[in-house]
Structures are given as structure tokens and as C-alpha cells.
Design an enzyme around this catalytic site. Structure first.
Site, PDB file in Angstrom:
ATOM      1  N   TYR A 148     -78.745 147.514  -2.235  1.00  0.00           N
ATOM      2  CA  TYR A 148     -77.321 147.199  -2.297  1.00  0.00           C
ATOM      3  C   TYR A 148     -77.070 146.136  -3.363  1.00  0.00           C
ATOM      4  O   TYR A 148     -77.657 145.042  -3.330  1.00  0.00           O
ATOM      5  CB  TYR A 148     -76.853 146.691  -0.945  1.00  0.00           C
ATOM      6  N   TYR A 150     -68.593 151.796  -6.325  1.00  0.00           N
ATOM      7  CA  TYR A 150     -68.683 150.876  -5.197  1.00  0.00           C
ATOM      8  C   TYR A 150     -68.106 151.570  -3.962  1.00  0.00           C
ATOM      9  O   TYR A 150     -66.915 151.552  -3.722  1.00  0.00           O
ATOM     10  CB  TYR A 150     -67.907 149.595  -5.504  1.00  0.00           C
TER      11      TYR A 150
END
Length: 388
Positions: A297, A341
Site C-alpha cells: 500500500y 488510488y
């Protein structure tokens, strides 16, 4: 204290479908529409229909409830529905929830989804605009009066300490940004397709909150992503090679807050990801040396470095060099800095493509992938593997 029981989830469920909308800065349609498109695409990919689905999992901070998505997709009765908290930290936990439901017989086919207009609508990166009195609000109240209003400012505090502790300069974060953008450049689905950057361009990008520059911060995206989970047995009768869920974990560290855990003993690591790492290695029976691809991430570059260290891929303070040497294929879709995103859900999809052998940046022979969810918040992770 009694010995902890062995994990029995691994190998009982698999990801069999992935689907997404296009990734843009202005989708021109509702978040519900984006969710429906992603779910339908994932079911098509899995060779299943809405009638097969009996479970749905999503995030909190989501405007498309499970029952609304079910109705809009033509899904019938639901025997399982769930939401996971803490923004991007929920990504891998949605798949864990789905796997738990499948493994225990609560549901047979569960779809995990996330869809938002995070650029044209509510922008998470804009930070705190208004906060009602609450326990969460009280925790933020220790930081907001000092100007720490945005995710970038919260991460900058830990990033600055990391640099100081290991005698590093902000330029070391550029190795993550350059790696992500290199992969995005060859990914037609990525927003930054055809747009790699250099270390010099990273170092020349404007400051957002020192020591974070523009290219250290993920983009903001409109779009949706969905993941279909079912049993390994059923997966073997479906069109795509399954990505077997070898292990799944959630983690919150001691003294955990939502990205403002500044009162811990040490700000140079991510204890919540350490909790996840220990569970994944133990229950999956694997070590860092076994991993072929890591999808970490990357809402902010410093936390990618800290994750590599928490998982034991390298020593403390050594991750920038590890990335610079391309010691491990990392974020082969371009990550959230380069592709989109989607709160980590698109990273799970890339891990599945690597297992299938269909990634645009395919790692030859990839059979084991690590995926992580949001950092700085209570988080989650997955180990995915090829069947057999």
C-alpha cells in the site's frame, strides 16, 4: 496464556474474479453506478452471474450500501454482508471477511467492492473539514490545533523521524516513486500510463509537507474495483485460474490511532503492519524469501519502506537501498502513485493477475504474492498463491 490455535482459513477460499471501471479524475457518474459496473465486470471475469452471489463486503466511509448494490446488480437474497473500518486499512480485510464467510459456509460467493469519486467528489486527501464530537475526534484533537489537518501532514511526522533516525535524506523516498511510475508507464489502465519519472524529477517536485514532495503522495481517483471470492473447490470449475487465499490478517498496534499515533515509543516503524506480518508468516507457513511479488500500500512513499522492514525483507533503515536494487518486484501495476488510488483494492487485483500470469508487467513464474492495505491506520494483509 494458552497457546494460540493454528489458523485454519488458508487454502479454503480463492479469488476467482476481478473487475474494475476505468480510472479517471472525473467519472461523470454516481458512486453506485461505479460500484455496479465493477461488480458486474468481476462476475463476468469469474464466469458467474448476480444470481450466484449471496454475500457482499465493502468499507465504511462508502456511499453504496450492500443492499443498494445488490438491488442495482440484480443480486437476490444475501446471507452475509459486512463493512470494514479505517479507510484503506480495510482493503485486504474485505477479502478476509469474504474468505471467512465462505470457509464457514455462511455464504458461497462473496463480492468485495470499493467505488468512489475521490477526485471529483469528496477528496480524502483534503483532510479534516469538520469533526463531530466523538472518540475519534478527541484523538485528532491533540494534533489538529498544531496544523496537522491532512493525511500528508500526519505521515510527514513519522517520515521526518525515520529520516533522522537513520541519517537519510528525503531523496531516498524517490526510489519507491520511480519504481511505481516505471510500472505504471507500461500499464494501459494506469492514469500515468506512458509517464515514468526519474529520481531527479522526484527531487524537483514541489513540497507538500516536508519531507514529502508531490511525487511521494498518491493521486486521487474516481473509479471502482470488485473482487469475487468463493471456495477453492468451486473455483476449480470456473474459467480463470484461482488465486488461493493462503493467509489473511488484520492488525492494530498498541497505542493505535488513525494516522496520528504520535505517542508511541518509536515513530520509525508501523507496528500495526508488524502485527499483520507476524500473522501472515505464521499462518501461511512462508517467509520473505518465498514471495515472488509484493503489492504494498503506497498512499505515501515512506510507509512502503517501513512495510518492507516490518515484513523482514530487509533491516531497519535499509529499505530504500532494497528498492533501489530491485531486490523484489514491487507494485507491478504502478501502485496508487501510478495506476489509481482505490484504497488498495486495485492492488489486490494486480496480485491476482500475477498469479494468473496476465499482468502487463508479469513476473515469470509468480506463484506467491503479498498484498497489504492502508498503513498508519488499523490495517490488513493477504498472501495469495497458485492452486496446487
Amino acid at each position: 496464556m494458552s497457546a494460540r490455535k493454528a489458523d485454519t482459513l488458508g487454502g479454503r477460499a480463492a479469488i476467482v474474479g476481478i473487475g474494475a471501471t476505468e480510472f479517471s479524475k472525473d467519472s461523470g457518474r454516481s458512486e453506485l453506478k461505479l460500484a455496479v459496473e465493477a461488480v458486474q465486470a468481476a462476475l463476468d471475469d469469474a464466469g458467474l452471474t448476480p444470481a450466484d452471489v449471496d454475500g457482499l463486503v465493502t468499507f465504511t466511509m462508502d456511499t453504496s450500501p450492500e443492499i443498494s448494490v445488490a438491488q442495482a446488480c440484480g443480486i437476490g437474497d444475501l446471507t452475509f454482508f459486512s463493512r470494514v473500518h479505517y479507510g484503506g486499512g480495510a482493503a485486504c480485510a474485505t477479502v478476509q471477511q469474504a474468505a471467512l464467510a465462505v470457509a464457514t459456509g455462511v455464504a458461497e460467493v462473496v463480492v468485495c467492492y470499493r467505488a468512489f469519486n475521490e477526485r471529483s467528489g469528496r477528496r480524502f486527501g483534503s483532510g479534516v473539514q469538520h469533526r463531530e464530537p466523538s472518540a475519534e475526534g478527541a484523538a485528532l484533537g491533540w494534533s489538529l490545533p498544531f496544523g496537522l489537518l491532512t493525511p500528508a501532514s500526519w505521515v510527514a511526522m513519522a517520515a521526518q523521524r525515520y529520516l533522522y533516525a537513520y541519517g537519510l535524506k528525503p531523496e531516498v523516498f524517490g526510489h519507491v516513486a520511480v519504481t511505481d511510475r516505471r510500472h505504471a508507464a507500461t500499464n494501459p489502465a494506469a492514469y500515468f500510463h506512458g509517464k515514468p519519472i526519474t529520481l531527479a524529477e522526484h527531487a524537483a517536485s514541489r513540497w507538500i509537507v516536508e519531507p514529502l514532495r508531490l511525487f511521494d503522495c498518491c493521486q486521487e481517483t474516481d473509479g471502482g474495483q470488485a473482487i469475487v471470492v468463493t471456495s477453492v473447490e468451486r473455483a476449480r470449475d470456473l474459467p480463470r485460474p484461482p488465486a488461493v487465499i493462503t493467509a489473511a490478517a488484520q492488525g492494530a498496534g498498541r497505542g493505535q490511532e488513525q494516522m496520528t499515533s504520535f505517542y508511541r515509543d518509536d515513530l520509525t516503524g508501523l507496528p500495526e503492519m508488524g502485527v499483520v506480518a507476524r500473522q501472515l508468516w505464521r499462518s501461511g507457513g512462508l517467509t520473505p524469501a518465498d514471495i515472488d511479488v509484493a503489492i504494498l500500500y503506497d498512499h505515501f512513499t515512506p510507509f512502503v519502506l517501513m512495510q518492507l522492514e516490518e515484513f523482514g525483507f530487509c533491516g531497519r533503515g535499509e529499505a530504500a537501498g532494497f528498492v533501489a536494487e530491485d531486490a523484489l518486484p514491487l507494485n507491478t501495476h504502478g501502485g496508487q502513485l501510478g495506476e489509481a488510488y482505490l484504497h488498495g483494492m486495485n492492488g489486490i487485483a494486480e496480485a491476482v493477475r500475477q498469479i494468473r500470469g496476465t499482468s502487463v508487467n508479469q513476473v515469470p513464474g509468480a506463484a506467491r504474492t503479498l498484498v497489504t492495505a492502508g498503513t498508519g491506520v488499523p490495517t490488513s494483509g493477504l498472501l495469495l498463491g497458485a492452486d496446487g
